[in-house]
Design a protein around this motif. Structure first.
Motif, PDB file in Angstrom:
ATOM      1  N   GLN A   3       0.833  -1.192   0.000  1.00 34.77           N
ATOM      2  CA  GLN A   3       0.000   0.000   0.000  1.00 34.77           C
ATOM      3  C   GLN A   3       0.874   1.250   0.000  1.00 34.77           C
ATOM      4  N   PRO A   4       0.616   2.189  -0.904  1.00 33.16           N
ATOM      5  CA  PRO A   4       1.415   3.408  -0.916  1.00 33.16           C
ATOM      6  C   PRO A   4       1.111   4.277   0.286  1.00 33.16           C
ATOM      7  N   VAL A   5       2.050   5.142   0.619  1.00 33.49           N
ATOM      8  CA  VAL A   5       1.930   6.035   1.758  1.00 33.49           C
ATOM      9  C   VAL A   5       2.124   7.464   1.293  1.00 33.49           C
ATOM     10  N   GLU A   6       1.123   8.306   1.546  1.00 31.21           N
ATOM     11  CA  GLU A   6       1.195   9.713   1.184  1.00 31.21           C
ATOM     12  C   GLU A   6       1.763  10.520   2.345  1.00 31.21           C
ATOM     13  N   SER A   7       2.428  11.594   2.001  1.00 31.33           N
ATOM     14  CA  SER A   7       2.930  12.514   3.004  1.00 31.33           C
ATOM     15  C   SER A   7       3.043  13.897   2.388  1.00 31.33           C
ATOM     16  N   GLY A   8       3.207  14.893   3.232  1.00 30.39           N
ATOM     17  CA  GLY A   8       3.420  16.246   2.766  1.00 30.39           C
ATOM     18  C   GLY A   8       2.227  17.165   2.884  1.00 30.39           C
ATOM     19  N   GLY A   9       1.090  16.645   3.302  1.00 28.26           N
ATOM     20  CA  GLY A   9      -0.076  17.489   3.463  1.00 28.26           C
ATOM     21  C   GLY A   9       0.088  18.458   4.615  1.00 28.26           C
ATOM     22  N   GLY A  10      -0.794  19.433   4.651  1.00 24.73           N
ATOM     23  CA  GLY A  10      -0.749  20.438   5.699  1.00 24.73           C
ATOM     24  C   GLY A  10      -1.686  21.572   5.397  1.00 24.73           C
ATOM     25  N   SER A  11      -1.518  22.657   6.120  1.00 25.91           N
ATOM     26  CA  SER A  11      -2.345  23.851   5.966  1.00 25.91           C
ATOM     27  C   SER A  11      -1.509  24.997   5.425  1.00 25.91           C
ATOM     28  N   VAL A  12      -2.037  25.653   4.404  1.00 31.01           N
ATOM     29  CA  VAL A  12      -1.348  26.782   3.794  1.00 31.01           C
ATOM     30  C   VAL A  12      -2.349  27.875   3.462  1.00 31.01           C
ATOM     31  N   GLN A  13      -1.835  29.066   3.262  1.00 34.64           N
ATOM     32  CA  GLN A  13      -2.656  30.171   2.808  1.00 34.64           C
ATOM     33  C   GLN A  13      -2.859  30.093   1.304  1.00 34.64           C
ATOM     34  N   ALA A  14      -3.944  30.648   0.833  1.00 34.15           N
ATOM     35  CA  ALA A  14      -4.183  30.706  -0.600  1.00 34.15           C
ATOM     36  C   ALA A  14      -3.001  31.351  -1.304  1.00 34.15           C
ATOM     37  N   GLY A  15      -2.622  30.759  -2.422  1.00 30.91           N
ATOM     38  CA  GLY A  15      -1.463  31.236  -3.156  1.00 30.91           C
ATOM     39  C   GLY A  15      -0.178  30.532  -2.786  1.00 30.91           C
ATOM     40  N   GLY A  16      -0.213  29.764  -1.719  1.00 35.42           N
ATOM     41  CA  GLY A  16       0.964  29.050  -1.277  1.00 35.42           C
ATOM     42  C   GLY A  16       1.167  27.748  -2.023  1.00 35.42           C
ATOM     43  N   SER A  17       2.165  26.997  -1.576  1.00 31.40           N
ATOM     44  CA  SER A  17       2.540  25.759  -2.241  1.00 31.40           C
ATOM     45  C   SER A  17       2.714  24.629  -1.241  1.00 31.40           C
ATOM     46  N   LEU A  18       2.493  23.433  -1.718  1.00 30.11           N
ATOM     47  CA  LEU A  18       2.768  22.218  -0.975  1.00 30.11           C
ATOM     48  C   LEU A  18       3.287  21.173  -1.940  1.00 30.11           C
ATOM     49  N   SER A  19       4.103  20.283  -1.435  1.00 30.76           N
ATOM     50  CA  SER A  19       4.599  19.165  -2.221  1.00 30.76           C
ATOM     51  C   SER A  19       4.222  17.868  -1.529  1.00 30.76           C
ATOM     52  N   LEU A  20       3.470  17.036  -2.220  1.00 28.53           N
ATOM     53  CA  LEU A  20       3.061  15.755  -1.687  1.00 28.53           C
ATOM     54  C   LEU A  20       3.950  14.647  -2.231  1.00 28.53           C
ATOM     55  N   GLN A  82       3.660  18.359  -6.932  1.00 27.37           N
ATOM     56  CA  GLN A  82       3.968  19.733  -6.555  1.00 27.37           C
ATOM     57  C   GLN A  82       2.746  20.589  -6.817  1.00 27.37           C
ATOM     58  N   MET A  83       2.251  21.239  -5.791  1.00 33.12           N
ATOM     59  CA  MET A  83       1.039  22.036  -5.884  1.00 33.12           C
ATOM     60  C   MET A  83       1.381  23.496  -5.629  1.00 33.12           C
ATOM     61  N   ASN A  84       1.194  24.318  -6.633  1.00 33.79           N
ATOM     62  CA  ASN A  84       1.466  25.743  -6.538  1.00 33.79           C
ATOM     63  C   ASN A  84       0.187  26.538  -6.702  1.00 33.79           C
ATOM     64  N   SER A  85       0.249  27.795  -6.316  1.00 33.37           N
ATOM     65  CA  SER A  85      -0.899  28.694  -6.446  1.00 33.37           C
ATOM     66  C   SER A  85      -2.163  28.055  -5.894  1.00 33.37           C
ATOM     67  N   LEU A  86      -2.058  27.520  -4.716  1.00 35.35           N
ATOM     68  CA  LEU A  86      -3.170  26.787  -4.124  1.00 35.35           C
ATOM     69  C   LEU A  86      -4.363  27.693  -3.845  1.00 35.35           C
ATOM     70  N   LYS A  87      -5.526  27.127  -4.029  1.00 43.69           N
ATOM     71  CA  LYS A  87      -6.786  27.811  -3.808  1.00 43.69           C
ATOM     72  C   LYS A  87      -7.573  27.100  -2.716  1.00 43.69           C
ATOM     73  N   PRO A  88      -8.482  27.796  -2.048  1.00 45.20           N
ATOM     74  CA  PRO A  88      -9.325  27.116  -1.062  1.00 45.20           C
ATOM     75  C   PRO A  88     -10.062  25.919  -1.638  1.00 45.20           C
ATOM     76  N   GLU A  89     -10.392  25.972  -2.913  1.00 47.37           N
ATOM     77  CA  GLU A  89     -11.082  24.871  -3.566  1.00 47.37           C
ATOM     78  C   GLU A  89     -10.223  23.613  -3.671  1.00 47.37           C
ATOM     79  N   ASP A  90      -8.928  23.747  -3.457  1.00 51.24           N
ATOM     80  CA  ASP A  90      -8.037  22.595  -3.478  1.00 51.24           C
ATOM     81  C   ASP A  90      -8.057  21.827  -2.170  1.00 51.24           C
ATOM     82  N   THR A  91      -8.720  22.358  -1.173  1.00 52.44           N
ATOM     83  CA  THR A  91      -8.803  21.683   0.115  1.00 52.44           C
ATOM     84  C   THR A  91      -9.471  20.321  -0.047  1.00 52.44           C
ATOM     85  N   ALA A  92      -8.791  19.287   0.389  1.00 50.59           N
ATOM     86  CA  ALA A  92      -9.298  17.930   0.243  1.00 50.59           C
ATOM     87  C   ALA A  92      -8.313  16.964   0.883  1.00 50.59           C
ATOM     88  N   VAL A  93      -8.742  15.728   0.989  1.00 44.25           N
ATOM     89  CA  VAL A  93      -7.829  14.648   1.294  1.00 44.25           C
ATOM     90  C   VAL A  93      -7.291  14.133  -0.030  1.00 44.25           C
TER      91      VAL A  93
END
Length: 121
Positions: A3-20, A82-93
């Motif tokens: 089973q794969p394992v995801e990591s890298g999630g978290g909370s950011v402000q709109a316009g920010g970036s996260l890498s999963l 790699q997730m850039n320019s994040l929007k509130p609509e991107d909020t999800a699992v």
């Protein structure tokens, strides 16, 4: 086939970036197709991005195209989103799924448990 394992999630402000990251130790990982999906309560699971075994084919949903980038490092058995320019609509699992056969048959693939991404406005 693990089973794969995801990591890298978290909370950011709109316009920010996260890498999963999606890590899997199965010996067939290097020949696999890997996808990212996301889901919020009360909504259908949504396709986000996918990548084939050789990384010469990538696919993105229209909602994330131009903002998200999928890549992989087969030596590390890891796929990245790699997730850039994040929007509130991107909020999800966000879920990673591995198809060992490499045919993008994610319904029959191996799913991770997900990682939460929260984007505040």
């Amino acid at each position: 086939q693990v089973q794969p394992v995801e990591s890298g999630g978290g909370s950011v402000q709109a316009g920010g970036s996260l890498s999963l990251s999606c890590a899997a130790s199965g010996r067939t990982f290097s020949s696999s197709a890997v996808g990212w999906f996301r889901q919020t309560p009360g909504k259908e699971r949504e396709f986000v991005a996918a990548i084939n075994w050789s990384a010469d084919n990538t696919f993105y949903s229209e909602s994330v195209k131009g903002r998200f980038s999928i890549s992989r490092d087969n030596a590390k058995n890891t796929v990245y989103l790699q997730m850039n320019s994040l929007k509130p609509e991107d909020t999800a699992v966000y879920y990673c799924v591995v198809d060992p056969i490499g045919q993008y048959d994610f319904l029959d693939g191996f799913w991770g448990l997900g990682t939460q991404v929260t984007v505040s406005s």
